[in-house]
Design a protein around this motif. Structure first.
Motif, PDB file in Angstrom:
ATOM      1  N   TYR A 118       0.846  -1.192   0.000  1.00 20.17           N
ATOM      2  CA  TYR A 118       0.000   0.000   0.000  1.00 20.17           C
ATOM      3  C   TYR A 118       0.876   1.234   0.000  1.00 20.17           C
ATOM      4  O   TYR A 118       1.917   1.282   0.678  1.00 20.17           O
ATOM      5  N   LEU A 119       0.451   2.233  -0.753  1.00 20.11           N
ATOM      6  CA  LEU A 119       1.180   3.484  -0.859  1.00 20.11           C
ATOM      7  C   LEU A 119       0.357   4.607  -0.251  1.00 20.11           C
ATOM      8  O   LEU A 119      -0.851   4.704  -0.491  1.00 20.11           O
ATOM      9  N   ALA A 120       1.012   5.449   0.528  1.00 18.64           N
ATOM     10  CA  ALA A 120       0.402   6.691   1.000  1.00 18.64           C
ATOM     11  C   ALA A 120       0.847   7.789   0.049  1.00 18.64           C
ATOM     12  O   ALA A 120       2.044   8.086  -0.041  1.00 18.64           O
ATOM     13  N   GLU A 121      -0.092   8.372  -0.674  1.00 13.23           N
ATOM     14  CA  GLU A 121       0.249   9.342  -1.701  1.00 13.23           C
ATOM     15  C   GLU A 121      -0.496  10.647  -1.480  1.00 13.23           C
ATOM     16  O   GLU A 121      -1.695  10.642  -1.192  1.00 13.23           O
ATOM     17  N   GLY A 178       4.698   7.153   2.092  1.00 12.21           N
ATOM     18  CA  GLY A 178       4.916   5.990   2.934  1.00 12.21           C
ATOM     19  C   GLY A 178       4.473   4.736   2.218  1.00 12.21           C
ATOM     20  O   GLY A 178       3.727   4.791   1.225  1.00 12.21           O
ATOM     21  N   VAL A 179       4.950   3.601   2.718  1.00 16.11           N
ATOM     22  CA  VAL A 179       4.652   2.307   2.110  1.00 16.11           C
ATOM     23  C   VAL A 179       4.444   1.278   3.211  1.00 16.11           C
ATOM     24  O   VAL A 179       5.170   1.279   4.214  1.00 16.11           O
ATOM     25  N   ALA A 180       3.452   0.417   3.036  1.00 21.13           N
ATOM     26  CA  ALA A 180       3.251  -0.730   3.918  1.00 21.13           C
ATOM     27  C   ALA A 180       3.287  -1.988   3.071  1.00 21.13           C
ATOM     28  O   ALA A 180       2.712  -2.030   1.980  1.00 21.13           O
ATOM     29  N   LEU A 181       3.985  -2.992   3.582  1.00 20.64           N
ATOM     30  CA  LEU A 181       4.178  -4.238   2.844  1.00 20.64           C
ATOM     31  C   LEU A 181       3.732  -5.390   3.734  1.00 20.64           C
ATOM     32  O   LEU A 181       4.268  -5.586   4.828  1.00 20.64           O
ATOM     33  N   GLY A 185       6.965   2.103   6.423  1.00 23.90           N
ATOM     34  CA  GLY A 185       7.875   3.220   6.629  1.00 23.90           C
ATOM     35  C   GLY A 185       7.412   4.450   5.883  1.00 23.90           C
ATOM     36  O   GLY A 185       6.731   4.341   4.853  1.00 23.90           O
ATOM     37  N   THR A 186       7.801   5.602   6.394  1.00 26.89           N
ATOM     38  CA  THR A 186       7.517   6.870   5.733  1.00 26.89           C
ATOM     39  C   THR A 186       8.819   7.612   5.484  1.00 26.89           C
ATOM     40  O   THR A 186       9.860   7.315   6.089  1.00 26.89           O
ATOM     41  N   LEU A 187       8.775   8.582   4.602  1.00 26.34           N
ATOM     42  CA  LEU A 187       9.937   9.430   4.384  1.00 26.34           C
ATOM     43  C   LEU A 187      10.350  10.064   5.711  1.00 26.34           C
ATOM     44  O   LEU A 187       9.482  10.459   6.506  1.00 26.34           O
ATOM     45  N   PRO A 188      11.649  10.148   6.000  1.00 26.01           N
ATOM     46  CA  PRO A 188      12.091  10.609   7.325  1.00 26.01           C
ATOM     47  C   PRO A 188      11.506  11.941   7.773  1.00 26.01           C
ATOM     48  O   PRO A 188      11.172  12.110   8.949  1.00 26.01           O
ATOM     49  N   GLY A 216       1.500  10.858  11.258  1.00 21.43           N
ATOM     50  CA  GLY A 216       0.287  10.059  11.142  1.00 21.43           C
ATOM     51  C   GLY A 216       0.167   9.262   9.873  1.00 21.43           C
ATOM     52  O   GLY A 216      -0.783   8.490   9.713  1.00 21.43           O
ATOM     53  N   VAL A 217       1.127   9.409   8.944  1.00 15.64           N
ATOM     54  CA  VAL A 217       1.050   8.672   7.680  1.00 15.64           C
ATOM     55  C   VAL A 217       1.135   7.171   7.931  1.00 15.64           C
ATOM     56  O   VAL A 217       0.375   6.380   7.362  1.00 15.64           O
ATOM     57  N   GLY A 218       2.067   6.756   8.782  1.00 15.40           N
ATOM     58  CA  GLY A 218       2.195   5.335   9.091  1.00 15.40           C
ATOM     59  C   GLY A 218       0.949   4.770   9.745  1.00 15.40           C
ATOM     60  O   GLY A 218       0.559   3.634   9.473  1.00 15.40           O
ATOM     61  N   SER A 219       0.311   5.559  10.599  1.00 14.35           N
ATOM     62  CA  SER A 219      -0.928   5.106  11.233  1.00 14.35           C
ATOM     63  C   SER A 219      -2.029   4.891  10.200  1.00 14.35           C
ATOM     64  O   SER A 219      -2.799   3.935  10.291  1.00 14.35           O
ATOM     65  N   MET A 220      -2.097   5.770   9.205  1.00 11.56           N
ATOM     66  CA  MET A 220      -3.083   5.596   8.143  1.00 11.56           C
ATOM     67  C   MET A 220      -2.836   4.298   7.385  1.00 11.56           C
ATOM     68  O   MET A 220      -3.772   3.550   7.088  1.00 11.56           O
ATOM     69  N   LEU A 221      -1.577   4.013   7.082  1.00 15.51           N
ATOM     70  CA  LEU A 221      -1.241   2.778   6.376  1.00 15.51           C
ATOM     71  C   LEU A 221      -1.605   1.547   7.196  1.00 15.51           C
ATOM     72  O   LEU A 221      -2.154   0.571   6.672  1.00 15.51           O
TER      73      LEU A 221
END
Length: 213
Positions: free
Chosen positions: A74-77, A86-89, A143-146, A152-157
């Protein structure tokens, strides 16, 4: 592989969580390389050199293997931007990338780890041995860009896939690379199972999320 993500705050506006396809492999890998460039467990296995370049090659292989095995990415765009924030795998139950399934990518792994390849393979083998025996979803990486961690991007993923997992009444497992991440993931229902053995780097911490009745 281990997961990395900051604390939970209000997510940025206009961010979409979208499923990734094979064509998104390079974009996903570029974001994961940036995210994991500060991860002590993963970086501890790399030889001296170009960390971002090595991690980009590594994540291209891992994302490709995961999708080919039937896993999900999944991509957070943010609308209008090409690079994922961010990306979740995830590996789905029955889609685990076992050590034998990693062998076709051995040349890519050797390019990344060079003389550290035995440590990397041993660490991966030890991590696989710690996975729960019961069918489960495995959060292979998030993970998200540093510069966007703790937004909150990681939480959304995480929430996007965990909602599906709860409807399936299935457990989930991950490895956290720091104690701060243990605290973060505990807020999503993950429970520490203690350190995961490793070789040549700091140990990760296995975490289990029981199925919702």
């Amino acid at each position: 592989m281990q997961t990395t993500q900051g604390a939970d705050h209000d997510a940025a506006q206009q961010i979409d969580i979208l499923p990734a396809a094979a064509a998104d492999t390079q974009r996903a890998a570029a974001t994961l390389a940036r995210a994991f460039s500060v991860d002590p467990h993963v970086v501890g296995l790399l030889p001296p050199g170009d960390v971002i370049g090595s991690l980009t090659v590594l994540w291209e292989r891992i994302v490709r293997e995961t999708l080919q095995a039937g896993g999900h990415a999944y991509l957070a765009e943010r609308r209008g931007e090409e690079r994922p924030l961010g990306v979740a795998l995830w590996e789905a139950p029955g889609s685990k990338v076992s050590i034998p399934r990693m062998l076709p990518g051995l040349l890519a792994y050797a390019r990344v780890f060079r003389d550290r390849l035995p440590d990397a393979l041993a660490t991966e083998f030890l991590a696989h041995r710690q996975h729960p025996a019961t069918p489960h979803w495995y959060l292979k990486a998030v993970g998200t860009l540093p510069d966007l961690q703790r937004t909150g991007v990681g939480s959304m993923l995480l929430n996007e896939r965990l909602a599906h997992i709860d409807r399936e009444h299935t457990g989930a497992y991950l490895e956290a690379s720091t104690l701060d991440l243990v605290s973060f993931y505990s807020r999503f229902g993950f429970i520490s199972r203690g350190p995961v053995p490793s070789r040549g780097t700091v140990p990760a911490i296995g975490m289990w999320r029981p199925s919702v009745a």
